[in-house]
Design a protein around this motif. Structure first.
Motif, PDB file in Angstrom:
ATOM      1  N   ASP A  11      -6.085   8.518  -0.784  1.00 36.86           N
ATOM      2  CA  ASP A  11      -6.087   8.183  -2.206  1.00 36.86           C
ATOM      3  C   ASP A  11      -6.763   6.831  -2.462  1.00 36.86           C
ATOM      4  N   PHE A  12      -6.613   5.916  -1.529  1.00 36.79           N
ATOM      5  CA  PHE A  12      -7.141   4.561  -1.680  1.00 36.79           C
ATOM      6  C   PHE A  12      -8.648   4.487  -1.485  1.00 36.79           C
ATOM      7  N   TYR A  13      -9.205   5.263  -0.553  1.00 37.94           N
ATOM      8  CA  TYR A  13     -10.606   5.098  -0.157  1.00 37.94           C
ATOM      9  C   TYR A  13     -11.594   5.254  -1.321  1.00 37.94           C
ATOM     10  N   PRO A  14     -11.433   6.203  -2.236  1.00 42.42           N
ATOM     11  CA  PRO A  14     -12.357   6.242  -3.390  1.00 42.42           C
ATOM     12  C   PRO A  14     -12.323   4.942  -4.210  1.00 42.42           C
ATOM     13  N   PHE A  15     -11.129   4.367  -4.377  1.00 36.71           N
ATOM     14  CA  PHE A  15     -11.032   3.070  -5.050  1.00 36.71           C
ATOM     15  C   PHE A  15     -11.775   2.005  -4.247  1.00 36.71           C
ATOM     16  N   TYR A  16     -11.568   1.988  -2.938  1.00 40.77           N
ATOM     17  CA  TYR A  16     -12.236   1.027  -2.060  1.00 40.77           C
ATOM     18  C   TYR A  16     -13.755   1.121  -2.235  1.00 40.77           C
ATOM     19  N   LEU A  17     -14.296   2.330  -2.206  1.00 37.85           N
ATOM     20  CA  LEU A  17     -15.746   2.505  -2.367  1.00 37.85           C
ATOM     21  C   LEU A  17     -16.209   2.043  -3.744  1.00 37.85           C
ATOM     22  N   SER A  18     -15.373   2.217  -4.766  1.00 34.59           N
ATOM     23  CA  SER A  18     -15.745   1.785  -6.115  1.00 34.59           C
ATOM     24  C   SER A  18     -15.850   0.265  -6.201  1.00 34.59           C
ATOM     25  N   GLN A  19     -15.221  -0.426  -5.277  1.00 30.60           N
ATOM     26  CA  GLN A  19     -15.273  -1.883  -5.241  1.00 30.60           C
ATOM     27  C   GLN A  19     -16.444  -2.397  -4.396  1.00 30.60           C
ATOM     28  N   HIS A  20     -17.264  -1.476  -3.902  1.00 28.59           N
ATOM     29  CA  HIS A  20     -18.398  -1.804  -3.033  1.00 28.59           C
ATOM     30  C   HIS A  20     -19.655  -1.085  -3.508  1.00 28.59           C
TER      31      HIS A  20
END
Length: 102
Positions: A11-20
């Motif tokens: 669940d977190f990884y899409p958010f992580y990518l959105s921050q990069h």
């Protein structure tokens, strides 16, 4: 406004990518992770353990420069330290595999 609580890394990884999203930020993350691996190998093969001191400096230094100067956002590690660390290495792998563009 309360920050979202992630129940899993998936669940977190899409958010992580959105921050990069910024290419330079991703490149700096990649370089920092690569330097971490080099420092770890140097430390093991030479048995000069002082190289380990530079591991967090390389890993976080490059990443934070990318966030503060290029991405212009707060590093996810401040809110999600474990998931963010995992995200760094998953993104590193995804860059190597061509799933994330440099």
């Amino acid at each position: 406004m309360a920050e979202k609580t992630y129940q899993s890394f998936a669940d977190f990884y899409p958010f992580y990518l959105s921050q990069h999203k910024n290419k330079t930020c991703r490149r700096l993350h990649f370089m920092g992770s690569l330097f971490v691996l080099i420092l770890l190998m140097l430390s093991i093969f030479t048995q000069h353990w002082l190289y380990l001191f530079y591991v967090p400096i390389a890993g976080y230094g490059f990443a934070w420069i990318g966030h503060f100067f290029y991405e212009k956002n707060k590093p996810a590690t401040f809110s999600y330290p474990i998931y963010s660390l995992i995200g760094d290495w998953v993104m590193f792998k995804d860059i190597l595999l061509g799933k994330v563009k440099l």
